[in-house]
Write an enzyme that holds these catalytic residues in place. Structure first.
Site, PDB file in Angstrom:
ATOM      1  N   GLU A  96       0.980  -1.155   0.147  1.00 22.07           N
ATOM      2  CA  GLU A  96      -0.013  -0.060   0.262  1.00 22.07           C
ATOM      3  C   GLU A  96       1.071   0.925  -0.106  1.00 22.07           C
ATOM      4  O   GLU A  96       0.756   2.168  -0.738  1.00 22.07           O
ATOM      5  CB  GLU A  96      -0.943  -0.100   1.153  1.00 22.07           C
ATOM      6  CG  GLU A  96      -1.885  -1.017   1.152  1.00 22.07           C
ATOM      7  CD  GLU A  96      -1.169  -2.650   1.391  1.00 22.07           C
ATOM      8  OE1 GLU A  96      -0.394  -2.646   2.273  1.00 22.07           O
ATOM      9  OE2 GLU A  96      -1.862  -3.499   0.564  1.00 22.07           O
ATOM     10  N   HIS A 123       9.423  14.657  10.546  1.00 23.50           N
ATOM     11  CA  HIS A 123      10.707  14.620   9.736  1.00 23.50           C
ATOM     12  C   HIS A 123      10.431  14.615   8.318  1.00 23.50           C
ATOM     13  O   HIS A 123      11.362  14.849   7.482  1.00 23.50           O
ATOM     14  CB  HIS A 123      11.416  13.398   9.997  1.00 23.50           C
ATOM     15  CG  HIS A 123      12.360  13.561  11.179  1.00 23.50           C
ATOM     16  ND1 HIS A 123      13.383  12.811  11.386  1.00 23.50           N
ATOM     17  CD2 HIS A 123      12.090  14.202  12.535  1.00 23.50           C
ATOM     18  CE1 HIS A 123      13.884  13.145  12.941  1.00 23.50           C
ATOM     19  NE2 HIS A 123      13.239  13.921  13.331  1.00 23.50           N
TER      20      HIS A 123
HETATM   21  O1  LIG Z   1       1.655  -5.563   0.711  1.00 27.67           O
HETATM   22  C1  LIG Z   1       0.584  -5.955   0.627  1.00 27.67           C
HETATM   23  C2  LIG Z   1      -0.533  -6.321   1.609  1.00 27.67           C
HETATM   24  O2  LIG Z   1       0.062  -6.751   2.498  1.00 27.67           O
HETATM   25  C3  LIG Z   1      -1.441  -7.113   1.026  1.00 27.67           C
HETATM   26  O3  LIG Z   1      -2.668  -6.731   1.775  1.00 27.67           O
HETATM   27  C4  LIG Z   1      -1.294  -8.531   1.142  1.00 27.67           C
HETATM   28  O4  LIG Z   1      -0.273  -9.126   0.462  1.00 27.67           O
HETATM   29  C5  LIG Z   1      -2.756  -9.379   0.711  1.00 27.67           C
HETATM   30  O5  LIG Z   1      -2.486 -10.996   0.925  1.00 27.67           O
HETATM   31  P1  LIG Z   1      -3.415 -11.781   0.505  1.00 27.67           P
HETATM   32  O6  LIG Z   1      -3.956 -11.738  -0.652  1.00 27.67           O
HETATM   33  O7  LIG Z   1      -2.732 -13.101   0.847  1.00 27.67           O
HETATM   34  O8  LIG Z   1      -4.749 -11.951   1.549  1.00 27.67           O
END
Ligand SMILES: O=C[C@H](O)[C@H](O)[C@H](O)COP(=O)(O)O
Length: 185
Positions: A96, A123
């Site tokens: 994100e 910062h």
């Molecule tokens: O960096 C990305 C986030 O942490 C996502 O929310 C994560 O990768 C979602 O994982 P999944 O599709 O296994 O629920």
């Protein structure tokens, strides 16, 4: 200059009636399925605190959705509204933050503690906070957001100089020079 909307002080700690020294903020939020519940909680919390949350989605729980469509929208709207802040939320907050930082004018800070939440403002003058919804309790994440909203940018020249280097790179693609006293590679 902050707008009239942004200048209204609002009580953030309604539990003890303490009037916090802060401004009413417009806050754009985006997440994916992993950040969905926390996003909805924060939308409600922001409303109760007197802020103006704008939910950029997802508006339904979809266990296989992706964070870029929602987080990029939240980040774009934050960048287009200089008096606002943004919140992006996923499982870790990593993707994100990466997504939000693709948007010109966005400085997204991944907050993983109260200190990193506050330092993102103090910062880095971050305008977006990224939070891993699977990494923290709801109360912890809410505290990160409260600190992010309440902490002003320090305005210290060394921080401004660094932020300006990044903005310049973002605009021109030209690398900032390496200081003369550093060995050149
Ligand atoms: O960096 C990305 C986030 O942490 C996502 O929310 C994560 O990768 C979602 O994982 P999944 O599709 O296994 O629920």
């Amino acid at each position: 200059m902050p707008s009239a909307l942004a200048q209204l002080p609002v009580p953030l700690d309604s539990a003890n009636g303490r009037l916090c020294n802060t401004f009413r903020m417009r806050v754009y939020l985006g997440s994916d399925h992993a950040g969905y519940d926390l996003k909805n909680h924060l939308v409600q919390w922001l409303k109760e605190a007197g802020h103006e949350p704008v939910d950029c989605g997802p508006l339904i729980y979809d266990a296989v959705d992706d964070y870029p469509p929602f987080c990029l929208r939240a980040a774009e709207r934050t960048a287009a509204d200089p008096e606002s802040l943004g919140i992006v939320i996923g499982g870790s907050g990593n993707g994100e933050a990466i997504a939000a930082n693709k948007v010109k004018g966005v400085r997204a800070a991944l907050a993983w503690s109260e200190q990193t939440a506050a330092l993102g403002r103090e910062h880095n003058n971050a305008n977006v906070i990224s939070i891993g919804g699977r990494m923290h309790t709801e109360d912890e994440a809410t505290k990160f957001v409260e600190l992010f909203l309440n902490t002003p940018y320090s305005g210290e020249p060394r921080h401004t100089r660094r932020i300006e280097m990044l903005s310049e790179y973002e605009t021109t693609g030209e690398l900032p020079p390496i200081p003369a006293h550093h060995p050149q590679g």
